[in-house]
Design a protein around this motif. Sequence first.
Motif, short mmCIF file in Angstrom:
data_model
loop_
_atom_site.label_atom_id
_atom_site.label_comp_id
_atom_site.label_asym_id
_atom_site.label_seq_id
_atom_site.Cartn_x
_atom_site.Cartn_y
_atom_site.Cartn_z
N GLU A 253 -30.97 -13.29 0.96
CA GLU A 253 -31.37 -12.42 2.08
C GLU A 253 -31.47 -10.97 1.60
O GLU A 253 -30.74 -10.56 0.70
N PRO A 254 -32.37 -10.19 2.23
CA PRO A 254 -32.57 -8.82 1.74
C PRO A 254 -31.39 -7.91 2.04
O PRO A 254 -30.63 -8.15 3.00
N ASN A 255 -31.24 -6.89 1.22
CA ASN A 255 -30.24 -5.85 1.43
C ASN A 255 -30.69 -5.01 2.63
O ASN A 255 -31.82 -4.53 2.67
N ALA A 256 -29.80 -4.83 3.62
CA ALA A 256 -30.17 -4.13 4.87
C ALA A 256 -30.60 -2.69 4.62
O ALA A 256 -31.27 -2.08 5.46
N PHE A 257 -30.21 -2.11 3.48
CA PHE A 257 -30.58 -0.73 3.19
C PHE A 257 -32.03 -0.58 2.73
O PHE A 257 -32.56 0.51 2.70
N VAL A 258 -32.64 -1.69 2.36
CA VAL A 258 -34.03 -1.63 1.89
C VAL A 258 -34.95 -1.66 3.11
O VAL A 258 -35.14 -2.69 3.74
N VAL A 259 -35.51 -0.48 3.45
CA VAL A 259 -36.35 -0.38 4.65
C VAL A 259 -37.83 -0.38 4.28
O VAL A 259 -38.69 -0.36 5.16
N GLY A 260 -38.14 -0.38 2.99
CA GLY A 260 -39.54 -0.39 2.57
C GLY A 260 -40.14 1.01 2.62
O GLY A 260 -39.55 1.94 3.18
N GLU A 261 -41.32 1.14 2.04
CA GLU A 261 -41.98 2.45 2.00
C GLU A 261 -42.27 2.95 3.41
O GLU A 261 -42.16 4.14 3.70
N ASP A 262 -42.64 2.03 4.30
CA ASP A 262 -42.96 2.46 5.65
C ASP A 262 -41.72 2.93 6.40
O ASP A 262 -41.76 3.87 7.19
N GLY A 263 -40.60 2.28 6.12
CA GLY A 263 -39.34 2.71 6.73
C GLY A 263 -38.97 4.11 6.27
O GLY A 263 -38.56 4.96 7.07
N VAL A 264 -39.13 4.39 4.98
CA VAL A 264 -38.84 5.72 4.45
C VAL A 264 -39.76 6.75 5.11
O VAL A 264 -39.33 7.83 5.52
N ARG A 265 -41.03 6.38 5.26
CA ARG A 265 -42.00 7.28 5.89
C ARG A 265 -41.57 7.64 7.32
O ARG A 265 -41.67 8.79 7.73
N GLN A 266 -41.07 6.63 8.04
CA GLN A 266 -40.66 6.90 9.43
C GLN A 266 -39.51 7.87 9.52
O GLN A 266 -39.48 8.74 10.39
N TRP A 267 -38.54 7.74 8.60
CA TRP A 267 -37.41 8.68 8.59
C TRP A 267 -37.91 10.10 8.33
O TRP A 267 -37.48 11.05 8.99
#
Length: 294
Positions: A253-267
């Motif tokens: 299962e993926p690490n919950a901290f990995v939000v992907g490039e789009d997740g980083v962009r949203q922050w």
Amino acid sequence: MANFKPNPVEPTPEYFKPQGPVKLFDDLFFVGNKLVGSWVIRTSAGLVLIEGSGEVDHWENCLKPGLEELGFGEEKILALLLTHGHFDHYAGCDHIRRATGCDICLSAADTLYITTGIENWKHNVEIPNPHVTRIIEPGQDLVFGDHVISVLDGSGHTPGCLNYSMEVHDDGEPHRFVMMGGYGIFGPGNFLGDEYPYGTENAVGYALKFASCCVNTWEYAKRMHCDVFFNPHPHLCNMYELAEENQNRRPGEPNAFVVGEDGVRQWLLERFDACMEAAVKYTDIRMPYKRAEE
Ligand SMILES: [Zn+2]
């Protein structure tokens, strides 16, 4: 992205209690409380810390026992990187430096700001000066053993605030985080419950500078494929919540901290919008800022 919203809270006494160490990646850990602490990077040459906590006794009460619990009690601490010159980030530095001999690293502008920033006079306990031993600036890549920490411009929250980025590993798989050093955008009506002391022009200038750093950090994050986002304050990047999610993680299962490039962009976009809204508010122009449609 379910996890992207920051969680600014009115801290209760519970938030100031030292927590046990948290593993985020194979080579990245956090030791502190729910508001402040130290991010611990384990390199082939020793440990590197980001931030020295807002607690003067952070080393004795939290960091040293936390590192021992992680099995790192004997490891050399090479350096402590500060994101910026606010006391809630550097208060514990002096005890750490005296106990370990590590370098304390910060930008020139914020090394000055430690003594000139009025925010740093507003606390009830005596906070020792962190004694910066190494000046670092945006554009530098700091090499510690097998890890490289890139220093990015994060100014606007303070004059010389820094962002950091580096590769970390999850079961050996590489990921790259970007940590945005600042969060609040100070100005008239938003300054520690007091009148803003630096003048409207500075407030607008800092807000716009912060906004431009969000854009440049996003350009960097795109180029470098950053897929993890952190703020130095755990409650401003949902750190403990995500760490708890990881505890129930099954193999594969993926690490919950990995939000992907789009997740980083949203922050980053969320902070960019907040900066632009603040800039408009501080100019006192009665015109709401509206972001262009994507
Ligand atoms: Zn700050």
